[in-house]
Design a protein around this motif. Sequence first.
Motif, short mmCIF file in Angstrom:
data_model
loop_
_atom_site.label_atom_id
_atom_site.label_comp_id
_atom_site.label_asym_id
_atom_site.label_seq_id
_atom_site.Cartn_x
_atom_site.Cartn_y
_atom_site.Cartn_z
N PRO A 327 35.27 55.69 38.02
CA PRO A 327 35.19 56.88 37.17
C PRO A 327 33.99 57.77 37.49
O PRO A 327 34.04 58.99 37.28
N SER A 328 32.93 57.17 38.03
CA SER A 328 31.73 57.97 38.32
C SER A 328 31.80 58.68 39.67
O SER A 328 30.95 59.53 39.97
N ASP A 329 32.78 58.35 40.50
CA ASP A 329 32.90 59.00 41.80
C ASP A 329 33.48 60.40 41.63
O ASP A 329 34.55 60.56 41.01
N PRO A 330 32.83 61.43 42.18
CA PRO A 330 33.37 62.79 42.05
C PRO A 330 34.62 62.94 42.93
O PRO A 330 34.76 62.25 43.95
N PRO A 331 35.52 63.83 42.56
CA PRO A 331 36.70 64.07 43.41
C PRO A 331 36.27 64.60 44.77
O PRO A 331 35.34 65.38 44.88
N GLU A 332 36.95 64.15 45.81
CA GLU A 332 36.74 64.64 47.16
C GLU A 332 38.07 64.59 47.89
O GLU A 332 38.97 63.82 47.53
N THR A 333 38.22 65.43 48.89
CA THR A 333 39.51 65.51 49.59
C THR A 333 39.89 64.17 50.16
O THR A 333 39.12 63.54 50.89
N ALA A 334 41.08 63.72 49.83
CA ALA A 334 41.56 62.40 50.24
C ALA A 334 41.90 62.38 51.73
O ALA A 334 42.18 63.42 52.32
N PRO A 335 41.88 61.19 52.33
CA PRO A 335 42.26 61.10 53.75
C PRO A 335 43.77 61.26 53.91
O PRO A 335 44.55 61.07 52.97
N LEU A 336 44.16 61.65 55.11
CA LEU A 336 45.59 61.62 55.44
C LEU A 336 45.99 60.16 55.65
O LEU A 336 45.22 59.35 56.16
N LEU A 337 47.19 59.83 55.25
CA LEU A 337 47.68 58.46 55.36
C LEU A 337 48.18 58.19 56.77
O LEU A 337 48.49 59.13 57.53
N PRO A 338 48.28 56.90 57.15
CA PRO A 338 48.77 56.56 58.50
C PRO A 338 50.17 57.12 58.75
O PRO A 338 50.96 57.29 57.80
N ALA A 339 50.46 57.37 60.00
CA ALA A 339 51.80 57.83 60.36
C ALA A 339 52.82 56.77 60.00
O ALA A 339 52.53 55.57 60.03
N ILE A 340 54.02 57.19 59.64
CA ILE A 340 55.05 56.25 59.21
C ILE A 340 56.08 56.06 60.30
O ILE A 340 56.28 56.93 61.13
#
Length: 340
Positions: A327-340
Amino acid sequence: MTGPNVTGPNVTGPRRTGTAWSATAVPLPGFGVPSPAPRTDDDDLELVAAHLLAEDPEGRQFAAALRRTIDMLLDGQHTGRYRWEQLHKTEKTHAGTLVEINLQREFGFRDGDRLDYRICGSDVDCKFSQTIGGWMIPPEAEDGLCLLLWASDEQSEWSAGLIRATPARLREAANRDRKRSLSPVGNAAIRWLFRNAALPENVLLRLRPWDVAAIMAGKSGQQRVNELFRRAQRRPVSRTAVLTVVTSPGDPMKRVRYNGGARDQLRPEGIVIFGGYASHNAAAQVLGLPTAGDGEFVSARLARLREHHGDAPRVRLDGAEWVLATPSDPPETAPLLPAI
């Protein structure tokens, strides 16, 4: 599909063992173990029981057929319904017929001569009830074998058992169709195959009412899908749940994918949406998340690994190490997920 330059999951840091983190110990929703039951002296019943347990030792097919039946009745994509109580009385009455049909499709049972199925040389009648003990046995099934099924979407549980419906196991009173319910002796004589096994979860029933209200308040299907994955994090979300909140024509799954769907729109908030792919499940499992089955998704907010995360499980995605956000972590742009 994911974007370019995506690296696969790479485990670093401590590996945990036990139910929460082990690949072999994580229970699969909707599956169970056979219910311990003493052998009866009914050879034909035991032959049918052995056949069903050999065909479906973990109850996967039973659970799938029951889940499919409930979803077909709710028809969430066209009605927006997700609770059993929202069904009309006539729809609930039709549940038994749909269970019978879906089980036959799932197992490939032959048609019976007098009753629903022919299994191992015996006719077997299929009976579904919304309450344990509520099965109604027709005259033609007396002295025959009955496959008894029960499922509760609210409780996320199901059961299946067999019984020889002898007159001594039936109540004297009958309804207008001359159907009779099991007596206390009959209920005690059920040879359970699975008892209170886990039914694949209807996530909209597990969320808090105000969360569901917030999801359904979205003005567009895309807004509702985004809100679903914001509020149903760290748990499997079925394709049916997505269809239920979209309630619009076209391809609802495009609202989950990259290229403008929820995976893109929730990235600035740090939220990733794992799908039922090997590369996605490998990453999710390392983080201690439930893995997504076919047609399922699991969302979670991630944060870049920092000192205060200690020895939290971490996974390497998109060139950096990531952990489940606190909960204390600020939002940041998430990583792209592995190719499927």
